[in-house]
Scaffold this active site. Structure first.
Site, PDB file in Angstrom:
ATOM      1  N   CYS A   1       0.844  -1.173   0.000  1.00 56.47           N
ATOM      2  CA  CYS A   1       0.000   0.000   0.000  1.00 56.47           C
ATOM      3  C   CYS A   1       0.886   1.232   0.000  1.00 56.47           C
ATOM      4  O   CYS A   1       1.983   1.212   0.540  1.00 56.47           O
ATOM      5  CB  CYS A   1      -0.936   0.081   1.194  1.00 56.47           C
ATOM      6  SG  CYS A   1      -1.987  -1.350   1.385  1.00 56.47           S
TER       7      CYS A   1
ATOM      8  N   LYS B   1       5.268  -4.287  -5.656  1.00 52.65           N
ATOM      9  CA  LYS B   1       6.726  -4.227  -5.790  1.00 52.65           C
ATOM     10  C   LYS B   1       7.416  -4.286  -4.433  1.00 52.65           C
ATOM     11  O   LYS B   1       8.427  -4.954  -4.275  1.00 52.65           O
ATOM     12  CB  LYS B   1       7.099  -2.938  -6.519  1.00 52.65           C
ATOM     13  CG  LYS B   1       8.589  -2.769  -6.731  1.00 52.65           C
ATOM     14  CD  LYS B   1       8.951  -3.015  -8.160  1.00 52.65           C
ATOM     15  CE  LYS B   1      10.429  -3.079  -8.395  1.00 52.65           C
ATOM     16  NZ  LYS B   1      10.829  -4.373  -8.944  1.00 52.65           N
TER      17      LYS B   1
ATOM     18  N   ASN C   1      -0.940   1.871   6.034  1.00 47.90           N
ATOM     19  CA  ASN C   1      -0.183   0.814   5.364  1.00 47.90           C
ATOM     20  C   ASN C   1       0.336  -0.106   6.460  1.00 47.90           C
ATOM     21  O   ASN C   1       1.008   0.350   7.382  1.00 47.90           O
ATOM     22  CB  ASN C   1       0.975   1.445   4.582  1.00 47.90           C
ATOM     23  CG  ASN C   1       1.994   0.429   4.120  1.00 47.90           C
ATOM     24  OD1 ASN C   1       1.681  -0.748   3.977  1.00 47.90           O
ATOM     25  ND2 ASN C   1       3.219   0.868   3.892  1.00 47.90           N
ATOM     26  N   GLY C   2       0.006  -1.402   6.369  1.00 46.60           N
ATOM     27  CA  GLY C   2       0.474  -2.342   7.386  1.00 46.60           C
ATOM     28  C   GLY C   2      -0.639  -3.291   7.786  1.00 46.60           C
ATOM     29  O   GLY C   2      -1.664  -3.377   7.110  1.00 46.60           O
TER      30      GLY C   2
ATOM     31  N   ARG D   1       3.286  -0.168  -5.230  1.00 42.36           N
ATOM     32  CA  ARG D   1       3.134  -0.777  -3.912  1.00 42.36           C
ATOM     33  C   ARG D   1       1.801  -1.507  -3.752  1.00 42.36           C
ATOM     34  O   ARG D   1       1.572  -2.156  -2.736  1.00 42.36           O
ATOM     35  CB  ARG D   1       3.233   0.301  -2.827  1.00 42.36           C
ATOM     36  CG  ARG D   1       4.487   1.122  -2.903  1.00 42.36           C
ATOM     37  CD  ARG D   1       4.421   2.229  -1.903  1.00 42.36           C
ATOM     38  NE  ARG D   1       4.548   1.691  -0.574  1.00 42.36           N
ATOM     39  CZ  ARG D   1       5.689   1.572   0.078  1.00 42.36           C
ATOM     40  NH1 ARG D   1       6.798   1.982  -0.475  1.00 42.36           N
ATOM     41  NH2 ARG D   1       5.740   1.066   1.273  1.00 42.36           N
TER      42      ARG D   1
ATOM     43  N   GLU E   1      14.807 -18.404 -10.832  1.00 41.83           N
ATOM     44  CA  GLU E   1      14.431 -17.021 -11.124  1.00 41.83           C
ATOM     45  C   GLU E   1      13.630 -16.937 -12.430  1.00 41.83           C
ATOM     46  O   GLU E   1      12.640 -16.217 -12.528  1.00 41.83           O
ATOM     47  CB  GLU E   1      15.691 -16.138 -11.198  1.00 41.83           C
ATOM     48  CG  GLU E   1      15.484 -14.732 -11.726  1.00 41.83           C
ATOM     49  CD  GLU E   1      14.456 -13.916 -10.957  1.00 41.83           C
ATOM     50  OE1 GLU E   1      14.033 -14.308  -9.872  1.00 41.83           O
ATOM     51  OE2 GLU E   1      14.042 -12.866 -11.498  1.00 41.83           O
TER      52      GLU E   1
ATOM     53  N   HIS F   1      12.799 -37.778 -10.802  1.00 40.57           N
ATOM     54  CA  HIS F   1      12.442 -38.398  -9.522  1.00 40.57           C
ATOM     55  C   HIS F   1      11.033 -38.000  -9.086  1.00 40.57           C
ATOM     56  O   HIS F   1      10.802 -37.640  -7.932  1.00 40.57           O
ATOM     57  CB  HIS F   1      13.458 -38.022  -8.447  1.00 40.57           C
ATOM     58  CG  HIS F   1      14.831 -38.560  -8.733  1.00 40.57           C
ATOM     59  ND1 HIS F   1      15.119 -39.897  -8.731  1.00 40.57           N
ATOM     60  CD2 HIS F   1      15.984 -37.927  -9.075  1.00 40.57           C
ATOM     61  CE1 HIS F   1      16.393 -40.089  -9.025  1.00 40.57           C
ATOM     62  NE2 HIS F   1      16.947 -38.901  -9.249  1.00 40.57           N
TER      63      HIS F   1
ATOM     64  N   TRP G   1      -3.094  -2.591  -1.588  1.00 48.24           N
ATOM     65  CA  TRP G   1      -2.859  -4.008  -1.881  1.00 48.24           C
ATOM     66  C   TRP G   1      -3.572  -4.753  -0.766  1.00 48.24           C
ATOM     67  O   TRP G   1      -3.152  -4.704   0.388  1.00 48.24           O
ATOM     68  CB  TRP G   1      -1.359  -4.308  -1.883  1.00 48.24           C
ATOM     69  CG  TRP G   1      -1.019  -5.702  -2.288  1.00 48.24           C
ATOM     70  CD1 TRP G   1      -0.834  -6.153  -3.566  1.00 48.24           C
ATOM     71  CD2 TRP G   1      -0.807  -6.838  -1.440  1.00 48.24           C
ATOM     72  NE1 TRP G   1      -0.525  -7.492  -3.548  1.00 48.24           N
ATOM     73  CE2 TRP G   1      -0.498  -7.943  -2.262  1.00 48.24           C
ATOM     74  CE3 TRP G   1      -0.851  -7.031  -0.055  1.00 48.24           C
ATOM     75  CZ2 TRP G   1      -0.238  -9.205  -1.760  1.00 48.24           C
ATOM     76  CZ3 TRP G   1      -0.590  -8.293   0.450  1.00 48.24           C
ATOM     77  CH2 TRP G   1      -0.293  -9.375  -0.404  1.00 48.24           C
TER      78      TRP G   1
ATOM     79  N   GLU H   1       5.133 -14.681 -12.501  1.00 50.55           N
ATOM     80  CA  GLU H   1       4.716 -13.357 -12.041  1.00 50.55           C
ATOM     81  C   GLU H   1       3.917 -12.589 -13.093  1.00 50.55           C
ATOM     82  O   GLU H   1       2.904 -11.984 -12.776  1.00 50.55           O
ATOM     83  CB  GLU H   1       5.953 -12.500 -11.692  1.00 50.55           C
ATOM     84  CG  GLU H   1       6.577 -12.801 -10.367  1.00 50.55           C
ATOM     85  CD  GLU H   1       7.812 -11.940 -10.130  1.00 50.55           C
ATOM     86  OE1 GLU H   1       7.898 -11.341  -9.057  1.00 50.55           O
ATOM     87  OE2 GLU H   1       8.683 -11.857 -11.017  1.00 50.55           O
TER      88      GLU H   1
ATOM     89  N   LYS I   1       9.853 -15.400 -12.788  1.00 48.62           N
ATOM     90  CA  LYS I   1       9.528 -14.292 -13.697  1.00 48.62           C
ATOM     91  C   LYS I   1       8.339 -14.640 -14.569  1.00 48.62           C
ATOM     92  O   LYS I   1       7.419 -13.845 -14.751  1.00 48.62           O
ATOM     93  CB  LYS I   1      10.774 -14.001 -14.546  1.00 48.62           C
ATOM     94  CG  LYS I   1      10.960 -12.623 -15.068  1.00 48.62           C
ATOM     95  CD  LYS I   1      11.098 -11.522 -14.060  1.00 48.62           C
ATOM     96  CE  LYS I   1      11.745 -11.912 -12.777  1.00 48.62           C
ATOM     97  NZ  LYS I   1      11.475 -11.161 -11.615  1.00 48.62           N
TER      98      LYS I   1
HETATM   99  C1  G6P Z   1       7.960  -8.631  -3.958  1.00 47.59           C
HETATM  100  C2  G6P Z   1       8.177  -8.332  -5.423  1.00 47.59           C
HETATM  101  C3  G6P Z   1       9.314  -9.192  -5.968  1.00 47.59           C
HETATM  102  C4  G6P Z   1      10.556  -8.995  -5.119  1.00 47.59           C
HETATM  103  C5  G6P Z   1      10.307  -9.294  -3.649  1.00 47.59           C
HETATM  104  C6  G6P Z   1      11.482  -8.912  -2.769  1.00 47.59           C
HETATM  105  O1  G6P Z   1       7.409  -9.883  -3.804  1.00 47.59           O
HETATM  106  O2  G6P Z   1       6.996  -8.542  -6.162  1.00 47.59           O
HETATM  107  O3  G6P Z   1       9.578  -8.809  -7.298  1.00 47.59           O
HETATM  108  O4  G6P Z   1      11.583  -9.799  -5.598  1.00 47.59           O
HETATM  109  O5  G6P Z   1       9.178  -8.534  -3.210  1.00 47.59           O
HETATM  110  O6  G6P Z   1      11.642  -7.529  -2.829  1.00 47.59           O
HETATM  111  P1  G6P Z   1      12.966  -6.771  -2.432  1.00 47.59           P
HETATM  112  O7  G6P Z   1      12.627  -5.320  -2.625  1.00 47.59           O
HETATM  113  O8  G6P Z   1      13.254  -7.106  -1.006  1.00 47.59           O
HETATM  114  O9  G6P Z   1      14.039  -7.226  -3.341  1.00 47.59           O
END
Ligand code: G6P
Length: 604
Positions: A2, A599, A100-101, A27, A481, A504, A74, A488, A485
């Site tokens: 948020c 993010k 926010n929280g 956010r 990773e 396995h 969010w 996501e 990606k």
């Molecule tokens: C969220 C984002 C990810 C990110 C993760 C960690 O889940 O959507 O893209 O990798 O947070 O974020 P940071 O800012 O700690 O790298």
């Protein structure tokens, strides 16, 4: 999660709030709202489900004012809806609050203090603002006393900005765990979740620490602790470049950020290497790592994967074992630590609540720590013993790209500096400046293959519901990773698998047409991974083979130019970023703001 923004004493309050919310959308973006009030005491509250542009459509022309608060959400408590969108109001609607929280004891508060109140939605925030309203209107406390009393009862994480419609020349602010900053303007002041969202208005900021209460008026900032003791805090000027946060000529931030990676690599060379090729890493950080008998890398999401991408190199160059910890687990159950641990927190935003809760424990134990982050002055940076900046420039797309590669490269400088300080030949032999320049070139070469990669995506990934990435050793880490990606931003269910492990059990999921994308960069295991590719092909899988030149065959689909094995997690991830981007684009999805994500995740 948020985003919060507030402003007081500026005729363009609505515009400032809306611009701020647009910058804070990373956010959270499932609903949004603003409350604005003018000098004549007329006020308006507008809320909307969806993006900030949906809120803008609902605003109408008469929403102008000199003060206000805004929020982009969010969802944590209650689904995205107008009722659950912030700002929330007290029972009489006199008080307006953004938050926010997560308030952990909101149910208990409701039962003890507000059992007869009706609520419009399901959020914990609405409970908080009702509580403040009750303390003022039923118990006769002043607004400040009521706010303080509420803060003494509320448990959990919060950044609060509260306004009183009867006295709208002040914003009451408090925070615990969730980020919040003051922005200082000429004749007006602001409050916001991050500096970037205020940078159009001001470059002068003031930090707020946990459990501080701030009274913000148009020409004054008064900070106290919760007992009312005044706190003097100097402001600081942040050198942020407004042009960095634009998309430029790009249609999407993610594409811009993917393309920026060669520049990020070259910039890191000038940041962390001297012209003679020696390392420019702060000696106290090097010394602290030298003294450690084990390095613990703590992170979440893509940053966690970046930790794996750097693990082999860190171990080889520092001769110190490296253990990865997923932040959301370690916050609750720290394993048995070595005798001399050193903690590295990897975080693009520097605000991830899961990582921060581990750092709080690390600090309680008095252990040394380093935050590797993209955001100077962020919470994890302030609270760790040391900081190394990635300097990748703002990363706005929710799916992280340049921060992942930047984190691994930054750790390469640290690893080499520590190895050299320890007199390790392997560290001297690793010509990082040259090798990272080659990585930048390799990235550029892969970026020039976007159209070809788009064709592969069209053939294999456009319709599928699931997919696999496989690889061994370093390529296995990259496959983690790569699959994150794809998940996501394209919503394809994808798993990154150790190539040898697939047989396995999970190979049972392979059937005709299931895409399996294989990563090969390591000559010591390439033949084995090729064997695994044959196994899935025999069961009907459609494959994409991404191979480094050194191990490639003419029939492979994507060839990545050779880089030093320590840095292959950077070069090998690039095609997978493009695959994810293209899959999302071709499916017509919102690349920069995928559903359900945010993010910066500032709740645990
Ligand atoms: C969220 C984002 C990810 C990110 C993760 C960690 O889940 O959507 O893209 O990798 O947070 O974020 P940071 O800012 O700690 O790298």
């Amino acid at each position: 999660m948020c985003g919060i923004v507030g402003v007081i004493g500026n005729r363009n309050a609505t515009d400032i709030l809306m611009q701020g919310l647009e910058k804070l959308e990373y956010r959270g973006y499932d609903s949004a709202g603003i409350f604005v009030t003018n000098e004549a005491g007329k006020s308006k509250l507008v809320k909307s489900v969806g993006r900030i542009e949906d809120l803008r459509d609902k605003l109408g022309i008469d929403v102008s004012g000199t003060a206000g608060i805004g929020h982009t959400r969010w969802a944590t408590h209650g689904k995205p809806s107008v009722e659950n969108a912030h700002p929330h109001t007290s029972a009489s609607e006199r008080f307006v609050l953004v938050h926010n929280g997560v308030i952990e004891n909101f149910r208990e508060i409701q039962a003890e203090y507000l059992s007869t109140d009706d609520f419009k939605g399901q959020t914990d925030t609405e409970i908080a603002v009702h509580l403040i309203g009750k303390f003022v209107e039923e118990d006769g406390l002043s607004v400040l006393e009521a706010f303080k009393k509420a803060l003494s009862i509320i448990e959990g994480s919060y950044a609060f900005a509260l306004m009183d419609t009867e006295n709208p020349d002040m914003i009451y602010v408090a925070k615990n765990k969730s980020p919040l900053l003051i922005g200082l303007g000429e004749g007006y002041n602001m409050v916001c979740s991050d500096a970037m969202a205020m940078i159009r208005e001001t470059s002068e900021f003031m930090e707020i620490h946990d459990k501080e209460l701030v009274l913000v008026t148009k020409d004054n900032i008064a900070i106290t602790d919760y007992q009312g003791n005044p706190i003097n805090r100097a402001s600081y000027t942040a050198e942020l470049d407004l042009s960095d946060i634009g998309k430029g000529t790009y249609p999407f931030y993610m594409l811009k950020e993917i393309d920026e990676q060669p520049t990020v690599m070259r910039k890191l060379i000038t940041t962390y290497a001297n012209e003679d090729g020696s390392m420019k890493v702060a000696p106290e950080i090097v010394k602290a790592v030298q003294e450690a008998d084990r390095i613990y890398v703590i992170a979440a999401g893509t940053s966690y994967n970046a930790g794996f991408g750097a693990k082999m190199m860190l171990e080889a160059l520092t001769q110190t074992p490296v253990e990865l910890g997923v932040a959301s687990e370690w916050g609750y159950g720290m394993p048995l630590l070595s005798k001399k641990p050193f903690f590295i927190f990897l975080s693009q935003s520097g605000e991830t609540a899961d990582s921060r809760q581990v750092l709080v424990k690390v600090n309680e134990l008095g252990l040394p720590s380093l935050t590797v982050t993209n955001v100077p002055g962020s919470t994890l940076s302030r609270e760790a013993t040391y900081t190394m900046l990635i300097g990748a420039g703002p990363e706005i797309a929710v799916a992280s790209t340049k921060a992942y590669t930047g984190q691994i490269a930054t750790l390469a400088f640290l690893a080499k500096a520590v190895g050299e300080a320890d007199g390790l030949q392997a560290a001297y032999d690793f010509d990082l400046v040259k090798e990272l320049s080659l990585v930048a070139q390799s990235i550029e070469a892969t970026l020039s293959e976007k159209e070809m990669i788009a064709e592969l995506v069209k053939k294999l990934l456009l319709e599928t519901r699931n997919a696999f990435y496989i690889g061994r050793k370093q390529d296995y880490f990259v496959s983690m990773e790569a699959s994150l990606k794809l998940k996501e931003i394209s919503y394809v269910q994808c798993e990154g698998f150790a190539a040898g492990e697939l047989k396995h059990g999970t190979i049972s999921l392979i059937e005709k047409g299931v895409p399996v994308i294989a990563l090969l960069s390591d000559p010591t295991v390439a033949a084995h991974t090729r064997g695994n590719i044959m196994e899935v092909v025999a069961r009907g899988a459609s494959t994409i083979v991404i191979a480094e030149e050194s191990v490639s065959k003419p029939e492979d689909d994507i060839i990545v130019s050779n880089v030093h094995p320590y840095l292959s997690a950077i070069s090998m991830v690039i095609p997978t970023q493009i695959i994810a981007y293209e899959t999302s684009m071709q499916r017509g999805l919102d690349v920069d703001k995928p559903r359900n994500l945010a993010k910066a995740v500032t709740v645990e």
